[in-house]
Motif scaffolding. Structure first.
Motif, PDB file in Angstrom:
ATOM      1  N   SER A  38       0.719  -1.179   0.068  1.00 59.36           N
ATOM      2  CA  SER A  38       0.078  -0.066  -0.001  1.00 59.36           C
ATOM      3  C   SER A  38       0.803   1.095   0.181  1.00 59.36           C
ATOM      4  O   SER A  38       0.340   2.529  -0.148  1.00 59.36           O
ATOM      5  CB  SER A  38      -1.059  -0.027   1.089  1.00 59.36           C
ATOM      6  OG  SER A  38      -0.050   0.223   2.358  1.00 59.36           O
ATOM      7  N   VAL A  39       2.158   1.089   0.052  1.00 60.82           N
ATOM      8  CA  VAL A  39       2.942   2.241   0.313  1.00 60.82           C
ATOM      9  C   VAL A  39       3.845   2.607  -1.021  1.00 60.82           C
ATOM     10  O   VAL A  39       4.136   1.681  -1.583  1.00 60.82           O
ATOM     11  CB  VAL A  39       4.250   1.892   1.401  1.00 60.82           C
ATOM     12  CG1 VAL A  39       5.377   3.154   1.425  1.00 60.82           C
ATOM     13  CG2 VAL A  39       3.432   1.761   2.640  1.00 60.82           C
ATOM     14  N   ARG A  40       3.619   3.735  -1.654  1.00 61.43           N
ATOM     15  CA  ARG A  40       4.045   4.332  -2.794  1.00 61.43           C
ATOM     16  C   ARG A  40       5.571   4.482  -2.567  1.00 61.43           C
ATOM     17  O   ARG A  40       6.431   4.452  -3.416  1.00 61.43           O
ATOM     18  CB  ARG A  40       3.246   5.243  -3.395  1.00 61.43           C
ATOM     19  CG  ARG A  40       2.072   4.669  -3.996  1.00 61.43           C
ATOM     20  CD  ARG A  40       1.582   5.408  -4.977  1.00 61.43           C
ATOM     21  NE  ARG A  40       0.615   4.999  -5.954  1.00 61.43           N
ATOM     22  CZ  ARG A  40      -0.042   5.661  -6.800  1.00 61.43           C
ATOM     23  NH1 ARG A  40       0.064   6.937  -7.173  1.00 61.43           N
ATOM     24  NH2 ARG A  40      -0.838   4.787  -7.663  1.00 61.43           N
ATOM     25  N   GLU A  41       5.770   5.687  -1.589  1.00 58.18           N
ATOM     26  CA  GLU A  41       7.103   6.106  -1.367  1.00 58.18           C
ATOM     27  C   GLU A  41       7.135   6.745  -0.164  1.00 58.18           C
ATOM     28  O   GLU A  41       6.070   6.990   0.748  1.00 58.18           O
ATOM     29  CB  GLU A  41       7.413   7.009  -2.264  1.00 58.18           C
ATOM     30  CG  GLU A  41       6.441   8.338  -2.546  1.00 58.18           C
ATOM     31  CD  GLU A  41       7.006   9.139  -3.672  1.00 58.18           C
ATOM     32  OE1 GLU A  41       8.042   9.595  -3.765  1.00 58.18           O
ATOM     33  OE2 GLU A  41       6.239   9.215  -4.439  1.00 58.18           O
ATOM     34  N   ILE A  57       3.630   8.129   1.705  1.00 53.07           N
ATOM     35  CA  ILE A  57       2.823   7.972   0.557  1.00 53.07           C
ATOM     36  C   ILE A  57       2.195   6.915   0.206  1.00 53.07           C
ATOM     37  O   ILE A  57       2.827   6.018   0.167  1.00 53.07           O
ATOM     38  CB  ILE A  57       3.377   8.739  -0.888  1.00 53.07           C
ATOM     39  CG1 ILE A  57       3.887  10.065  -0.638  1.00 53.07           C
ATOM     40  CG2 ILE A  57       2.158   8.993  -1.984  1.00 53.07           C
ATOM     41  CD1 ILE A  57       2.886  11.185   0.110  1.00 53.07           C
ATOM     42  N   VAL A  58       0.719   6.702   0.563  1.00 56.34           N
ATOM     43  CA  VAL A  58       0.017   5.393   0.438  1.00 56.34           C
ATOM     44  C   VAL A  58      -1.038   5.544  -0.260  1.00 56.34           C
ATOM     45  O   VAL A  58      -1.644   6.623  -0.636  1.00 56.34           O
ATOM     46  CB  VAL A  58      -0.580   5.009   2.072  1.00 56.34           C
ATOM     47  CG1 VAL A  58       0.879   4.719   2.792  1.00 56.34           C
ATOM     48  CG2 VAL A  58      -1.293   6.068   2.405  1.00 56.34           C
ATOM     49  N   GLU A  59      -1.441   4.369  -0.756  1.00 57.13           N
ATOM     50  CA  GLU A  59      -2.613   4.076  -1.808  1.00 57.13           C
ATOM     51  C   GLU A  59      -3.991   3.778  -0.988  1.00 57.13           C
ATOM     52  O   GLU A  59      -3.450   2.441  -0.361  1.00 57.13           O
ATOM     53  CB  GLU A  59      -2.362   3.519  -3.070  1.00 57.13           C
ATOM     54  CG  GLU A  59      -3.516   3.535  -4.036  1.00 57.13           C
ATOM     55  CD  GLU A  59      -3.210   2.837  -5.253  1.00 57.13           C
ATOM     56  OE1 GLU A  59      -4.119   2.495  -5.999  1.00 57.13           O
ATOM     57  OE2 GLU A  59      -1.923   2.509  -5.562  1.00 57.13           O
ATOM     58  N   GLU A 103      -7.879   2.107  -0.773  1.00 60.50           N
ATOM     59  CA  GLU A 103      -8.811   1.997  -1.504  1.00 60.50           C
ATOM     60  C   GLU A 103     -10.111   1.888  -0.593  1.00 60.50           C
ATOM     61  O   GLU A 103     -10.011   0.938   0.377  1.00 60.50           O
ATOM     62  CB  GLU A 103      -8.472   0.674  -2.175  1.00 60.50           C
ATOM     63  CG  GLU A 103      -9.455   0.384  -3.557  1.00 60.50           C
ATOM     64  CD  GLU A 103      -8.748  -0.398  -4.446  1.00 60.50           C
ATOM     65  OE1 GLU A 103      -9.207  -1.649  -4.709  1.00 60.50           O
ATOM     66  OE2 GLU A 103      -7.238  -0.639  -4.782  1.00 60.50           O
ATOM     67  N   SER A 150      -9.582   4.237  -5.580  1.00 55.41           N
ATOM     68  CA  SER A 150      -8.273   4.601  -5.077  1.00 55.41           C
ATOM     69  C   SER A 150      -8.072   6.125  -4.841  1.00 55.41           C
ATOM     70  O   SER A 150      -8.501   6.728  -5.698  1.00 55.41           O
ATOM     71  CB  SER A 150      -7.371   4.056  -5.840  1.00 55.41           C
ATOM     72  OG  SER A 150      -5.820   4.059  -5.703  1.00 55.41           O
ATOM     73  N   ILE A 206      -4.780   8.552  -3.263  1.00 56.51           N
ATOM     74  CA  ILE A 206      -3.525   8.767  -2.724  1.00 56.51           C
ATOM     75  C   ILE A 206      -3.429   9.804  -1.814  1.00 56.51           C
ATOM     76  O   ILE A 206      -3.889  10.917  -1.830  1.00 56.51           O
ATOM     77  CB  ILE A 206      -2.509   9.073  -3.909  1.00 56.51           C
ATOM     78  CG1 ILE A 206      -2.471   8.293  -5.012  1.00 56.51           C
ATOM     79  CG2 ILE A 206      -1.125   9.401  -3.273  1.00 56.51           C
ATOM     80  CD1 ILE A 206      -2.237   6.792  -4.787  1.00 56.51           C
TER      81      ILE A 206
END
Length: 172
Positions: A28-31, A83-85, A87, A92, A94
């Motif tokens: 779920s973590v983008r960065e 930074i997470v996504e 849902e 979705s 961010i």
């Protein structure tokens, strides 16, 4: 053969809120970003610290300490924005989650994860995926998709799109 060894493992990004260790599923973590200037948006919930620019996109930033009823996160050299996504209902979003510090990516086997504690019917714990065993303590494994209600996510989406949050949400 190495695939069989990793199929019963889960990877989590660990971070601190005050002195407690929490984790999010790495998928779920983008960065992870260093703390940066956050632009406050008027008439939003107190836990919503504002928005940041992430590669030309407005991303709402949530103070997880405040969302969980704790004190406001202070800016230090270790403060980070995860930074997470998120849902919910097939949609979705961010968001940035403000944390006191980010620790490491931690791997847990299924047998190292206990179910969330039973706290009674009046205390909401559905956002806790489980309790990871870590030395003599625990890592609280969060389900990012269940931390926010659909109304809260709607507010976050509208703020990120530059729309005014609904009055009903602001009354909460």
């Amino acid at each position: 053969m190495s695939e069989d060894v990793t199929t019963d493992r889960n990877q989590y990004l660990t971070f601190t809120l005050e002195d407690e260790l929490f984790a999010l599923d790495i998928f779920s973590v983008r960065e992870v970003l260093e703390f940066t200037s956050i632009t406050r948006v008027p008439r939003t919930p107190e836990y919503m610290r504002g928005i940041i620019n992430v590669r030309g996109n407005a991303v709402p930033v949530i103070d997880l300490n405040m969302k969980f009823g704790r004190t406001r996160t202070s800016q230090t050299i270790s403060t980070a924005i995860i930074i997470v996504e998120v849902e919910l209902e097939g949609e979705s979003t961010i968001i940035g989650a403000l944390a006191d510090s980010v620790q490491e990516v931690f791997e847990l086997k299924e047998d190292q994860i206990d179910p969330p504690p039973k706290m009674g019917t009046s205390i909401r714990t559905d956002f806790i995926r489980g309790m990871g065993k870590h030395g003599d303590g625990f890592i609280m494994l969060l389900d990012i998709d269940k931390i926010f209600s659909s109304e809260e996510l709607s507010t976050l989406q509208s703020v990120a799109c530059g729309q005014r949050p609904s009055e009903a949400i602001m009354a909460e």
